[in-house]
Design a protein around this motif. Sequence first.
Motif, PDB file in Angstrom:
ATOM      1  N   ALA A 168     105.153  38.584  93.122  1.00 43.36           N
ATOM      2  CA  ALA A 168     104.008  39.597  92.516  1.00 43.36           C
ATOM      3  C   ALA A 168     104.525  40.459  91.586  1.00 43.36           C
ATOM      4  O   ALA A 168     105.655  41.047  92.013  1.00 43.36           O
ATOM      5  N   GLY A 169     103.707  40.647  90.695  1.00 47.01           N
ATOM      6  CA  GLY A 169     104.192  42.082  89.639  1.00 47.01           C
ATOM      7  C   GLY A 169     104.983  41.481  88.541  1.00 47.01           C
ATOM      8  O   GLY A 169     105.602  42.575  88.155  1.00 47.01           O
ATOM      9  N   LEU A 170     105.559  40.231  88.547  1.00 44.92           N
ATOM     10  CA  LEU A 170     106.573  39.960  87.466  1.00 44.92           C
ATOM     11  C   LEU A 170     105.717  38.783  86.624  1.00 44.92           C
ATOM     12  O   LEU A 170     105.407  37.661  87.433  1.00 44.92           O
ATOM     13  N   TYR A 171     105.800  38.705  85.381  1.00 40.38           N
ATOM     14  CA  TYR A 171     105.268  37.927  84.678  1.00 40.38           C
ATOM     15  C   TYR A 171     106.143  37.672  83.338  1.00 40.38           C
ATOM     16  O   TYR A 171     106.836  38.535  83.011  1.00 40.38           O
ATOM     17  N   ASP A 172     106.064  36.374  82.963  1.00 44.27           N
ATOM     18  CA  ASP A 172     106.698  35.908  81.766  1.00 44.27           C
ATOM     19  C   ASP A 172     105.818  35.772  80.617  1.00 44.27           C
ATOM     20  O   ASP A 172     104.682  35.364  80.753  1.00 44.27           O
ATOM     21  N   TYR A 173     106.180  36.309  79.432  1.00 43.78           N
ATOM     22  CA  TYR A 173     105.418  36.037  78.069  1.00 43.78           C
ATOM     23  C   TYR A 173     105.560  34.518  77.491  1.00 43.78           C
ATOM     24  O   TYR A 173     106.696  34.436  77.306  1.00 43.78           O
ATOM     25  N   GLY A 174     104.713  33.750  77.297  1.00 46.41           N
ATOM     26  CA  GLY A 174     104.941  32.446  76.860  1.00 46.41           C
ATOM     27  C   GLY A 174     105.018  32.823  75.263  1.00 46.41           C
ATOM     28  O   GLY A 174     104.826  33.957  74.603  1.00 46.41           O
ATOM     29  N   PRO A 175     104.897  31.598  74.252  1.00 50.54           N
ATOM     30  CA  PRO A 175     105.204  31.676  72.950  1.00 50.54           C
ATOM     31  C   PRO A 175     104.222  32.657  72.033  1.00 50.54           C
ATOM     32  O   PRO A 175     104.434  33.499  71.526  1.00 50.54           O
ATOM     33  N   PRO A 176     102.604  32.320  72.297  1.00 50.57           N
ATOM     34  CA  PRO A 176     101.742  33.152  71.893  1.00 50.57           C
ATOM     35  C   PRO A 176     101.807  34.626  72.362  1.00 50.57           C
ATOM     36  O   PRO A 176     101.557  35.629  71.619  1.00 50.57           O
ATOM     37  N   GLY A 177     102.138  34.731  73.570  1.00 48.28           N
ATOM     38  CA  GLY A 177     102.083  36.170  74.300  1.00 48.28           C
ATOM     39  C   GLY A 177     103.515  36.887  73.545  1.00 48.28           C
ATOM     40  O   GLY A 177     103.214  38.263  73.306  1.00 48.28           O
ATOM     41  N   CYS A 178     104.336  36.345  73.266  1.00 46.98           N
ATOM     42  CA  CYS A 178     105.586  36.936  72.787  1.00 46.98           C
ATOM     43  C   CYS A 178     105.213  37.451  71.409  1.00 46.98           C
ATOM     44  O   CYS A 178     105.498  38.677  70.836  1.00 46.98           O
ATOM     45  N   ALA A 179     104.620  36.631  70.679  1.00 40.76           N
ATOM     46  CA  ALA A 179     104.307  36.778  69.303  1.00 40.76           C
ATOM     47  C   ALA A 179     103.213  37.987  69.232  1.00 40.76           C
ATOM     48  O   ALA A 179     103.399  38.735  68.342  1.00 40.76           O
ATOM     49  N   VAL A 180     102.231  38.084  70.121  1.00 39.32           N
ATOM     50  CA  VAL A 180     101.246  39.268  70.128  1.00 39.32           C
ATOM     51  C   VAL A 180     102.085  40.623  70.496  1.00 39.32           C
ATOM     52  O   VAL A 180     101.889  41.491  69.624  1.00 39.32           O
TER      53      VAL A 180
END
Length: 727
Positions: A138-150
């Motif tokens: 809970a409370g931990l998330y990874d950014y995927g390719p489009p999220g990293c770009a944004v």
Amino acid sequence: MRFLFLNLLSPLFSKPYYRHLLNLRHSLPLSYTTTMDAVEEALRKTLASKQASLEAQANAVRDLKASKASKPDLDAAIELLNALKLDKASTERKLLDAVGGANGGNGVSNEVFRQLVNNTLERRLFYIPSFKIYRGVAGLYDYGPPGCAVKSNVLAFWRQHFVLEENMLEVDCSCVTPEVVLKASGHVEKFTDLMVKDEKTGTCFRADHLLKDFCKEKLEKDLSLTVEKVVELKHVLAMLDDLSAEELGAKIKEYGITSPETKNPLSDPYPFNLMFQTSIGPSAASTGYMRPETAQGIFVNFRDLYYYNGNKLPFAAAQIGQAFRNEISPRQGLLRVREFTLAEIEHFVDPEDKSHPKFVDVANLEFLMFPREEQISGQQAKKLCIGEAVSKGIVNNETLGYFLGRVYLFLTHLGIDKERLRFRQHLANEMAHYAADCWDAEIECSYGWIECVGIADRSAFDLRAHTEKSGVPLVAQEKFSEPREVEKLVITPVKKELGLAFKGTQKMIVEALEAMNEKEAMEMKAALETKGELEFHVCTLGKAVSIKSNMVSISKVIKKEHQRVFTPSVIEPSFGIGRIIYCLYEHSFHTRPSKAGDEQLNVFRFPPLVAPIKCTVFPLVQNPKYEEVAKKISKSLTFGGISHKIDITGNSIGKRYARTDELGVPFAITVDSDTSVTIRERDSKDQIRVNVEEVASVVKAVTDGHITWANAQSRYPSHSSVSVDEE
């Protein structure tokens, strides 16, 4: 944020932490806590009236049946009863809309809208729950390719908008922080939230969140609440951050709040420090923490940064980095997390001159502001000109006002809806005793108004705290061309007498005495000389103490000085990047019907500035000649630094458009000849025809903001998509 004023965050970032740090518990004015929206109040009163009419008519029907009344009379009574039921149901729907609301004009409830957005974000890999295959944390998330770009695009624009345009000094400080640093800043002792435990399972919850959820659910879903009960619950919500552990526990018991998962009873609330503790070195002799904010690294480096800047004020230092908070029970998805990115600015300024040479550049900006007077009197946020707000003293000084304007421009350029962005001033009970003024940039989303940026005039508190703890003076100098005779206020607490009288609270009383301004000090001096003692309110204690004439010496002396040595004040804008990005996702998300009208298509209407991919290249059909043209265009786009994607699948062009619209790609290049191509704009779906050699330069000009799409349409012929399989 540093959100020492958030809880990020909030976040964001912020309020709960330093409220706990200072234990500020002044009461809110009653008018603020008891104000109810006029529409909601009218609807609740109407509903109560209709409920009474409905019950009366139901009794009348029962009486008619008991008396075996004639069928026409009974039918008429039942018909009226059904009409009253429909009328009541209509009022209930209006009340639900008023208290629950629909998001941004989408016509659906906040919960439905939020779920739709989050499903799309996860499915298109904007973010992923961390360690998903192990059921996540809970409370931990990874950014995927489009999220990293944004995120990368948002941070790049932040650097351009603030660091480059303001000539700031950017630093990158260590995440692991020695305990002594965070003791000086107050985090070790007071960086806490109040926690309760399920008495049988031991599961932990944030106490204020449980009470807040209970009140909000009752307000939004219990349509039978009386106006008086609504006022009471709204009063609790308004006072939530000021409740002590005892008061919070009493409210939880009063409302019968239990563990959300098991319905077991809960423990009394107690403080939990939110920092992740670690040890530095193999012997574990040195305690450290993962930093809960990025600002302390800037403060402890002030002396070197001041020297690097030529020993001149004002100057600003900026930092982007990770911060860590061991949230008790993270929720609200990306808005409340345990590891997050902060972008913080510490603008150091002479406390005697907080003017700003570029204030004129923002003085005419007008945006939603929510000054404390409007909050106290129960009014709504209103549009104010920032120049007027500073001149009237609503905003404390020009430098603070300048950053309010610059933050507004930053957020709206990113794509935040200006009608759902407001700047809310902290109330007196939220303000740290040392702060001159504080404002939060709050963005409305499906969770309500979320604090995303804190802009505070923190006076000289931080540098003084580290000066005292380290013994290294973090000061600035102003050299005089000629010596000056200066009248100095000297406040000398008599620590021996204070220690005897107040023991463990002596330090806080000394700090409060030394922090007095000249007016307060001279009033105290006069009172002590005439009465021998007076009541002195100490914010950090939350109460008044009796100060006697033998406990403090206050005087003014004339000194000849060749230079002025002073501790700079700091204006601190602190940005919760994750929160801003999440609100941007919601503000950019829309649905539109497919061409056939049989489904709703998701679209992220990102401005080109932040879009994860700037354009796509689609050969209309699988044709070697078109694919060669597509590769040629791709090379020119790469050379121009434009992120793009080629799609040569056999899917219809309409499906390819829909797929990239869902990613927020603003432009699509369709290759349908070897000499010219079409460029389609995502939101209008309009197309223009451009020569192959020019297409990259046109896309770059529009995505970089050098020209608008309207400019491009005026320069190039439009293209009809009648023959194209649009979505």
